[in-house]
Design a protein around this motif. Sequence first.
Motif, PDB file in Angstrom:
ATOM      1  N   GLN A 149       0.994  -1.225   0.132  1.00 55.28           N
ATOM      2  CA  GLN A 149      -0.009   0.102   0.185  1.00 55.28           C
ATOM      3  C   GLN A 149       0.746   1.329  -0.057  1.00 55.28           C
ATOM      4  O   GLN A 149       1.985   1.259   0.677  1.00 55.28           O
ATOM      5  N   LYS A 185       2.174   1.952  11.656  1.00 56.82           N
ATOM      6  CA  LYS A 185       3.476   1.160  12.220  1.00 56.82           C
ATOM      7  C   LYS A 185       3.512   0.000  11.247  1.00 56.82           C
ATOM      8  O   LYS A 185       4.560  -0.397  10.764  1.00 56.82           O
ATOM      9  N   TYR A 336      -8.009   8.559   0.313  1.00 56.71           N
ATOM     10  CA  TYR A 336      -8.895   7.444   0.563  1.00 56.71           C
ATOM     11  C   TYR A 336     -10.200   7.844   0.026  1.00 56.71           C
ATOM     12  O   TYR A 336     -10.962   6.972  -0.219  1.00 56.71           O
TER      13      TYR A 336
END
Length: 478
Positions: A149, A185, A336
């Motif tokens: 991604q 993370k 998004y």
Amino acid sequence: MAAGNILIVDDDEDILTAGKLLLKRHFDRVVTCNRPEHIPDLLADRTFDAILLDMNFGPGESTGRQGLAWLDRIMTIDPRAVVVLITAHGGVDMAVEAMKRGATDFITKPWQNEKVVATLSAGVKLGQSRSEADTLKKANKVLARTPEQPIIFDNPAMAGVMDMVERAAPTDAGVLLLGENGTGKELVARAIHARSLRAGSVFMNVDLGALSESLFESELFGHKKGAFTDAREDRTGLIEAASGGTLFLDEVGNLAPHLQAKLLTVLEQRQITPVGATRAVRVDVRVIAATNLPRERLADETVFRQDLLFRLNTVEIDLPPLRDRAGDIPLLSRHYAGFFARKYQRPAVTVSAAALDVLSAYAWPGNVRELRHAIERAVILSSGDVLRPQDFALSSPSVTPKLTPAGAPAAPGGDMDSAADGTGQDGAGLPADLNLGRLEKTAIATALRKHRYNISHAAKDLGVTRAALYRRMEKYGL
Ligand SMILES: Nc1ncnc2c1ncn2[C@@H]1O[C@H](COP(=O)(O)OP(=O)(O)OP(=O)(O)O)[C@@H](O)[C@H]1O
């Protein structure tokens, strides 16, 4: 001397002694057994790289039937076993039959030393490659094949993060990622793996926060069949399955102190011993760990072992919370909005300037994960192709939601139908809406806000595991 663990099964003590003397000079370890009934116990205890098995046991036996029966038994216990049969009465038919049933090779008595050593050496090599293939297959099963991604950012601190990612990735150094829940993370850990020399191998994500203490060892180290009541078959642990690749230890800060000690031992020795096994297995993993504990808490020896910290943090990368990089919010929102418009097969969706102002002013306690969910929800619920402020039901993150007297949370952020009086309760103080699905969604939304999107704390408050909470968040689009 070749690495290899050999088992010889024969009822003739002379053969066992001669075999042991010969093979000891060529292999690491040679175990002898004069009673085939002991085979299952021996196989339960350890793994043999090759088994030399007699065809006939007991005086006068020459049909070979016993040998074939024990061969069947061994193949049932361990289908990967390498079995070489020995017989004084070897005929071609018997050899063909034994090979059909899974034997690797066949030698006849009296044997020639060179032939035995050569046959077993080839068998050991075959066994090791079968075992590697098996580890790989299991690893591939647990491997979630997700395409990489993109990491969206504009903020200089995030540029620093990405610079460290580029530098650390090609080394095999341990990386510790610090940051609040939802700051990215795991995304960064995957980016490091994708840019590393191990990119072609497995990225194994282990959520230590979701592992109960009782499961820690069997999940991470694996177990042998029969090691405990539920161990019905051998199981490869997640660390072994990650061998050759990257092991991502998420929520490492949540590990209990004695489990921290166990993890440290594995990282120091680079080997694991499955529960119930007598032999350690070498593992080759690059470790990336992550935690939402602040740096000061990690530096506290009573919370986290400092020797483990030093094993993990050769490179330490700090992911800033989204509220400290508000400049990234418009970029992420547009990204998004486009992503979810495609996902839900909507025409292009844009975000209005007024909506971007509202989104940029919000504190995002759940960081990028919460922003992503807010955009997804807005794309689903809005009918137009521009997202406006009213499409986002953002409450002030500093307000702790009120609980009803019955313990059921009040509807958060206006995204649930509330009762006519606006309290969501009937006159008796009970929630008016008793629909279980909606109550569950409300409870989850409330817990997430109450714990500022700290998944571990919210899951604990709700009495479910982190994995179960993630599943429900997915289900309800939270
Ligand atoms: N910079 C970014 N660009 C695009 N998407 C991002 C970014 N940072 C995070 N995300 C998205 O936000 C979500 C949460 O990210 P991620 O799971 O990596 O966070 P985390 O810090 O590991 O969370 P947790 O501590 O709760 O496990 C994911 O869907 C991820 O793709």
